[in-house]
Design a protein around this motif. Sequence first.
Motif, short mmCIF file in Angstrom:
data_model
loop_
_atom_site.label_atom_id
_atom_site.label_comp_id
_atom_site.label_asym_id
_atom_site.label_seq_id
_atom_site.Cartn_x
_atom_site.Cartn_y
_atom_site.Cartn_z
N LEU A 126 -2.85 -10.22 6.42
CA LEU A 126 -2.41 -8.77 6.35
C LEU A 126 -3.64 -7.76 5.37
CD1 LEU A 126 0.96 -8.32 6.65
CD2 LEU A 126 0.01 -8.22 8.21
N GLY A 127 -4.10 -8.67 4.09
CA GLY A 127 -4.89 -8.30 3.29
C GLY A 127 -3.95 -7.42 2.46
N ASP A 128 -4.41 -7.28 1.25
CA ASP A 128 -3.53 -6.21 -0.55
C ASP A 128 -3.56 -5.13 0.73
OD1 ASP A 128 -4.36 -8.82 -1.88
OD2 ASP A 128 -5.74 -7.80 -2.94
N ALA A 129 -3.54 -4.00 1.06
CA ALA A 129 -3.61 -3.16 1.52
C ALA A 129 -1.86 -3.00 2.34
CB ALA A 129 -4.01 -2.06 2.12
N GLY A 130 -2.18 -4.17 3.26
CA GLY A 130 -1.56 -4.19 4.74
C GLY A 130 -0.14 -5.26 3.50
N TYR A 131 -0.50 -6.21 2.72
CA TYR A 131 0.56 -6.79 2.53
C TYR A 131 1.37 -5.76 2.12
CZ TYR A 131 3.33 -9.68 -1.33
OH TYR A 131 3.87 -10.32 -1.88
N ALA A 132 1.06 -4.56 1.17
CA ALA A 132 1.86 -4.16 -0.04
C ALA A 132 2.52 -2.98 1.11
CB ALA A 132 0.56 -2.90 -1.32
N VAL A 133 1.85 -2.47 2.04
CA VAL A 133 3.11 -1.72 2.81
C VAL A 133 4.42 -2.62 3.41
CG1 VAL A 133 3.01 -0.32 4.99
CG2 VAL A 133 0.97 -0.04 3.32
N VAL A 134 3.70 -3.60 4.35
CA VAL A 134 4.44 -4.31 4.79
C VAL A 134 6.02 -4.98 3.36
CG1 VAL A 134 5.44 -6.18 5.77
CG2 VAL A 134 3.42 -5.52 6.76
N ALA A 135 5.53 -4.76 2.15
CA ALA A 135 6.32 -5.66 1.12
C ALA A 135 7.57 -3.79 1.04
CB ALA A 135 5.96 -5.80 0.13
N TRP A 136 6.70 -2.38 0.49
CA TRP A 136 7.58 -1.73 0.29
C TRP A 136 7.71 -1.20 1.64
CZ3 TRP A 136 9.28 0.22 -3.98
CH2 TRP A 136 7.85 0.02 -5.24
N ALA A 137 8.09 -1.38 3.06
CA ALA A 137 8.85 -0.91 3.86
C ALA A 137 9.73 -2.09 4.18
CB ALA A 137 7.76 -1.59 5.70
N ALA A 138 10.04 -3.63 3.81
CA ALA A 138 11.42 -4.59 3.55
C ALA A 138 12.64 -3.73 2.80
CB ALA A 138 10.26 -5.71 3.36
N ILE A 139 11.12 -3.32 1.57
CA ILE A 139 12.52 -3.37 -0.35
C ILE A 139 13.17 -1.48 0.79
CG2 ILE A 139 12.48 -2.54 -1.62
CD1 ILE A 139 10.41 -4.59 -2.29
#
Length: 156
Positions: A126-139
Motif C-alpha cells: 500500500l505504501g506508507d500513505a495507503g497503510y496509514a489511511v487503512v490503519a486509521w480507517a480500521a481504528i
Amino acid sequence: MTEPTAVPEGPLYLDKAAPEIFAAMAGVSKMIAAAAADAGISQQLLELVNLRISQINGCAYCLDVHYEKAVRLGEDPRRLAVLQEWQETTLFDDAESASLELAECITLIPEPAERSEIEDCARAVLGDAGYAVVAWAAISMNAFNRVSITSHHPVS
C-alpha cells in the motif's frame, strides 16, 4: 445510604447523549476519506475494511450501514457475500487483500511477530500513505463499532 435510582428504560445512545463527541468522530471519518483519496485508496476499499471489521466485532448496525454504502459505491454482492472468508478466494486484489489483512490485524491484535509481518507486507503493497489511511480507517471503525454495540443501535 442513598436509595438506588430506577434504571431508565431503553438503551442510551451514546451519539445522542454526547453529540459533540460523536461529531468529532464523524469529523475524523471525513479526514480519513480525504486522506484516502490523496493516497489512492478508494471509498469502495474503505467500505470493505469497514464491513470486515464489523463482521469481526459483531456489529449488526454497522454491517447494515456499510453494506448499503458498499453496494451504492458499486461493490459486487458476490464479493460481499464471501468477505468473511476473503482469504479463501481470488476475488480480492493485492491492495484489497493487504488492507483486509491489516484491518484484521488492528482489530484482533495478534502476537508481535505476526503483527510485524502483516504490517510490513501491508506497507510494501500500500505504501506508507495507503497503510496509514487503512490503519486509521480500521481504528476508527473499531471505535464506531463499539459506540453502536454499546448503544444497542437497532437495525430497522
